[in-house]
Design a protein around this motif. Structure first.
Motif, PDB file in Angstrom:
ATOM      1  N   ALA A 245      62.470 -87.976 -68.974  1.00 30.50           N
ATOM      2  CA  ALA A 245      62.533 -87.722 -70.778  1.00 30.50           C
ATOM      3  C   ALA A 245      63.480 -88.654 -71.802  1.00 30.50           C
ATOM      4  N   PHE A 246      64.767 -89.094 -70.898  1.00 35.19           N
ATOM      5  CA  PHE A 246      65.961 -89.629 -71.350  1.00 35.19           C
ATOM      6  C   PHE A 246      65.336 -91.047 -71.001  1.00 35.19           C
ATOM      7  N   PRO A 247      65.658 -91.692 -71.984  1.00 32.09           N
ATOM      8  CA  PRO A 247      65.391 -93.424 -71.695  1.00 32.09           C
ATOM      9  C   PRO A 247      67.081 -94.459 -70.393  1.00 32.09           C
ATOM     10  N   ASN A 248      67.468 -93.539 -70.955  1.00 32.24           N
ATOM     11  CA  ASN A 248      68.839 -94.153 -69.816  1.00 32.24           C
ATOM     12  C   ASN A 248      69.078 -92.725 -69.121  1.00 32.24           C
ATOM     13  N   SER A 249      70.456 -92.643 -67.275  1.00 28.26           N
ATOM     14  CA  SER A 249      70.636 -92.401 -67.400  1.00 28.26           C
ATOM     15  C   SER A 249      71.773 -91.056 -68.029  1.00 28.26           C
ATOM     16  N   LEU A 250      72.006 -89.694 -68.256  1.00 32.34           N
ATOM     17  CA  LEU A 250      72.784 -89.030 -69.290  1.00 32.34           C
ATOM     18  C   LEU A 250      74.373 -88.665 -68.609  1.00 32.34           C
ATOM     19  N   SER A 251      75.664 -89.342 -69.011  1.00 38.96           N
ATOM     20  CA  SER A 251      76.842 -88.653 -69.231  1.00 38.96           C
ATOM     21  C   SER A 251      76.722 -87.563 -69.284  1.00 38.96           C
ATOM     22  N   ALA A 252      77.814 -87.208 -68.810  1.00 36.23           N
ATOM     23  CA  ALA A 252      78.293 -86.104 -70.143  1.00 36.23           C
ATOM     24  C   ALA A 252      79.354 -85.240 -69.195  1.00 36.23           C
ATOM     25  N   LEU A 253      80.777 -84.734 -70.148  1.00 36.05           N
ATOM     26  CA  LEU A 253      80.847 -83.488 -69.035  1.00 36.05           C
ATOM     27  C   LEU A 253      81.103 -82.429 -69.624  1.00 36.05           C
ATOM     28  N   LEU A 254      80.815 -81.317 -68.696  1.00 35.94           N
ATOM     29  CA  LEU A 254      81.051 -80.161 -68.763  1.00 35.94           C
ATOM     30  C   LEU A 254      81.700 -79.180 -68.107  1.00 35.94           C
ATOM     31  N   SER A 255      82.104 -78.074 -69.752  1.00 33.80           N
ATOM     32  CA  SER A 255      82.862 -77.512 -69.659  1.00 33.80           C
ATOM     33  C   SER A 255      83.367 -76.879 -68.744  1.00 33.80           C
ATOM     34  N   LEU A 256      82.066 -75.973 -67.809  1.00 34.59           N
ATOM     35  CA  LEU A 256      82.087 -74.282 -67.335  1.00 34.59           C
ATOM     36  C   LEU A 256      82.617 -75.035 -65.773  1.00 34.59           C
ATOM     37  N   ASN A 257      83.651 -74.132 -65.413  1.00 29.69           N
ATOM     38  CA  ASN A 257      83.997 -74.482 -64.230  1.00 29.69           C
ATOM     39  C   ASN A 257      82.904 -73.929 -62.762  1.00 29.69           C
ATOM     40  N   GLY A 258      83.096 -74.249 -61.735  1.00 30.61           N
ATOM     41  CA  GLY A 258      82.332 -74.568 -60.355  1.00 30.61           C
ATOM     42  C   GLY A 258      81.337 -75.058 -59.805  1.00 30.61           C
ATOM     43  N   ALA A 259      82.018 -75.628 -59.549  1.00 29.82           N
ATOM     44  CA  ALA A 259      80.724 -77.090 -58.516  1.00 29.82           C
ATOM     45  C   ALA A 259      79.326 -76.252 -58.999  1.00 29.82           C
ATOM     46  N   HIS A 260      78.977 -74.752 -58.655  1.00 27.93           N
ATOM     47  CA  HIS A 260      77.425 -74.416 -58.772  1.00 27.93           C
ATOM     48  C   HIS A 260      76.725 -74.534 -60.668  1.00 27.93           C
ATOM     49  N   GLN A 261      77.800 -74.893 -61.290  1.00 27.84           N
ATOM     50  CA  GLN A 261      77.087 -74.968 -62.479  1.00 27.84           C
ATOM     51  C   GLN A 261      76.078 -76.713 -62.265  1.00 27.84           C
ATOM     52  N   VAL A 262      77.220 -77.171 -62.196  1.00 22.91           N
ATOM     53  CA  VAL A 262      76.221 -77.668 -61.734  1.00 22.91           C
ATOM     54  C   VAL A 262      74.885 -78.208 -61.431  1.00 22.91           C
ATOM     55  N   ASP A 263      74.688 -77.147 -60.196  1.00 26.59           N
ATOM     56  CA  ASP A 263      73.242 -76.583 -60.467  1.00 26.59           C
ATOM     57  C   ASP A 263      72.639 -75.622 -61.588  1.00 26.59           C
ATOM     58  N   ASN A 264      73.367 -75.292 -62.167  1.00 28.39           N
ATOM     59  CA  ASN A 264      72.781 -74.996 -63.266  1.00 28.39           C
ATOM     60  C   ASN A 264      72.411 -75.309 -64.672  1.00 28.39           C
ATOM     61  N   LEU A 265      73.481 -76.719 -64.647  1.00 25.06           N
ATOM     62  CA  LEU A 265      73.059 -77.586 -65.848  1.00 25.06           C
ATOM     63  C   LEU A 265      71.991 -78.597 -65.203  1.00 25.06           C
ATOM     64  N   GLY A 266      71.735 -78.969 -63.813  1.00 24.67           N
ATOM     65  CA  GLY A 266      70.780 -79.291 -63.755  1.00 24.67           C
ATOM     66  C   GLY A 266      69.243 -78.735 -64.616  1.00 24.67           C
ATOM     67  N   LEU A 267      69.456 -77.419 -64.015  1.00 28.22           N
ATOM     68  CA  LEU A 267      68.208 -76.683 -64.439  1.00 28.22           C
ATOM     69  C   LEU A 267      67.789 -76.669 -65.787  1.00 28.22           C
ATOM     70  N   ALA A 268      69.401 -76.436 -66.476  1.00 30.92           N
ATOM     71  CA  ALA A 268      68.589 -76.501 -68.183  1.00 30.92           C
ATOM     72  C   ALA A 268      68.138 -77.868 -68.649  1.00 30.92           C
ATOM     73  N   LEU A 269      69.211 -79.103 -68.407  1.00 25.35           N
ATOM     74  CA  LEU A 269      68.635 -80.505 -68.358  1.00 25.35           C
ATOM     75  C   LEU A 269      66.801 -80.514 -68.085  1.00 25.35           C
TER      76      LEU A 269
END
Length: 497
Positions: A245-269
């Motif tokens: 869905a994105f033409p390029n790899s998305l780079s961002a900063l996630l303010s939520l703390n904890g490594a598990h939030q990276v998985d939550n972000l993957g689901l949200a995205l």
């Protein structure tokens, strides 16, 4: 009062209320569903949409469960919508529960304000949860976060059975997005459930941690310090995400703390990507949605915050001497979420290792638990009390056990007695410093007493916070209802200030 999962009562009453028509994202799961709803809401809001969000339980007041554009609705708006639902209930006598009533209030509010999209968190389970009363035509997609053992008395004794119940929010011909799972049986159970219902199964794509890039992310923040006078919080997490869905790899900063939030972000995205590409979603979203997302998605990710989940706050205590303390609050209430909290504390300790000024960490847990068989006190607390981490720091641990204020509208929720929690602490961690609130006395003041005890200098311990490399971390956990009591303290202090 007990919980009786059923859609019969709420369906009967819904038929007597103004119809609900808002495009809705439905989120179920054991752990992470609140975080996913807040990330989704933040991205959608940044993309120019008006966004309703429904989460439970509430923190300070019941209207905190119903949010529009990241603001809790007013008590007046809550009261108007509640009066509408209660009037229909008085006329038709369906016998709905408190949560069913709150769910209908939320739907009435979102319909009144004609929000562009609603993000709704399931209360318990999925198939028979009150939120599953939402009409099929309103559901944009359904999604399921991490599944683990919890509420077995209502949902089943295995992860597989629980996954099937939670996947029961699937709708025919609509996408169903499954997040990354700890147990392989979850995906098989969910796929089968989605296929039987005629839904479209989608596995979430993973987001990845990446190195900090000053060109993309700006200057690297200062090293972590837990000293109240010179507090420097953990930096946001740099992430990357790739999707068709994105033409390029998305780079961002996630303010939520904890490594598990990276998985939550993957689901949200993955959910956002599905909204941009799946035909059943594209037809319901504004024509400019994809274009707006591409411009604002980094902002939405960065702005996402979720109170009570690995959240840092500063509180001022007046006794025995006025002083500021840093408190980490987290609603960890089952073994899986306790392990997540421990993982984050270990990460903080690793960060402190790189701070040459840090020598001693005073770690104080303030704990309360809900009575929720078959989950036991030991199962929930053992990860917090037995973790080990390789560090040069001297870690001094103390534990206070308290009760929480019963949540409004949930009379079945009760605290485990502080003495029972203390007995488990003594068993798991013999010799630890303990402060135990009375089992039967008034709850008011217990949390304040625990905070004062946990942060007061004890005779014989060298150094004070901020001197001689001594840093202090207070962790309030074990129940979201205890976290709610902490936020009431913050509000009280803010109002008096």
């Amino acid at each position: 009062m007990s919980i009786e999962l059923s859609l019969e009562r709420i369906r009967r009453l819904t038929s007597q209320l103004p119809p609900y028509s808002r495009p809705t994202i439905h989120v179920a799961g054991t752990n992470g569903k609140g975080s996913v709803t807040c990330i989704l809401s933040s991205i959608l809001l940044a993309s120019g949409l008006t966004v309703g969000r429904f989460n439970s339980p509430h923190l300070i007041s019941v209207q905190d469960s119903i949010i529009i554009n990241e603001q809790s609705i007013s008590y007046q708006e809550y009261s108007i919508a509640r009066a509408t639902v209660e009037s229909a209930e008085q006329e038709h006598r369906t016998g709905i529960s408190s949560f069913e009533l709150l769910t209908l209030v939320a739907l009435q509010v979102f319909e009144k304000f004609r929000v562009d999209v609603v993000v709704i968190e399931v209360g318990m389970g999925g198939r028979l949860d009150a939120t599953n009363v939402i009409p099929d035509e309103c559901i944009l997609l359904s999604t399921l976060t991490a599944v683990d053992l919890d509420h077995q008395a209502f949902l089943g004794n295995t992860v597989e059975l629980i996954a099937q119940e939670k996947a029961g929010i699937v709708r025919k011909n609509k996408p169903f997005v499954l997040g990354i799972q700890k147990y392989a049986v979850v995906e098989n159970a969910v796929r089968a459930t989605v296929d039987r219902a005629g839904g479209h199964f989608i596995a979430a794509q993973s987001a990845q941690r990446r190195a900090w890039d000053e060109i993309i992310d700006g200057p690297l923040p200062p090293t972590l310090s837990l000293d109240a006078e010179s507090f420097s919080p953990p930096p946001p997490q740099p992430i990357a995400f790739t999707s068709s869905a994105f033409p390029n790899s998305l780079s961002a900063l996630l303010s939520l703390n904890g490594a598990h939030q990276v998985d939550n972000l993957g689901l949200a995205l993955t959910v956002i990507s599905t909204l941009m590409t799946h035909p059943s979603c594209v037809s319901r979203m504004p024509k400019s949605f994809s274009e707006c997302v591409m411009k604002k998605i980094q902002t939405g990710i960065r702005n996402a915050t979720w109170r009570g989940r690995l959240s840092f706050h500063q509180l001022t205590l007046s006794s025995p001497i006025p002083r500021a303390i840093n408190v980490l609050v987290d609603g960890a209430h089952n073994p899986a979420s306790s392990e997540t909290l421990v993982s984050y504390i270990s990460t903080l300790i690793t960060m402190l290792d790189s701070n040459p000024q840090a020598r001693i960490l005073r770690l104080t847990y303030i704990l309360a638990l809900s009575h929720s068989p078959p989950k036991t006190t030991k199962e929930t607390l053992a990860p917090l009390l037995t973790f080990r981490t390789g560090t040069r720091l001297l870690i001094e641990t103390k534990v206070a056990t308290v009760r929480f204020t019963p949540p409004e509208g949930m009379p079945w929720v009760n605290s485990v007695s502080p003495s029972e929690i203390a007995a488990t602490v003594r068993e798991v961690l013999p010799g630890v410093g303990l402060w135990v609130a009375p089992d039967e006395s008034e709850i008011r003041g217990q949390l304040e007493g625990a905070l004062e005890w946990g942060t007061t200098e004890e005779p014989g311990i060298v150094g004070i916070e901020g001197e001689d490399g001594v840093q202090q971390l207070v962790v309030v956990a074990g129940s979201l209802y205890l976290v709610a009591d902490f936020y009431r303290l913050l509000v009280k202090q803010s109002d008096s200030g």
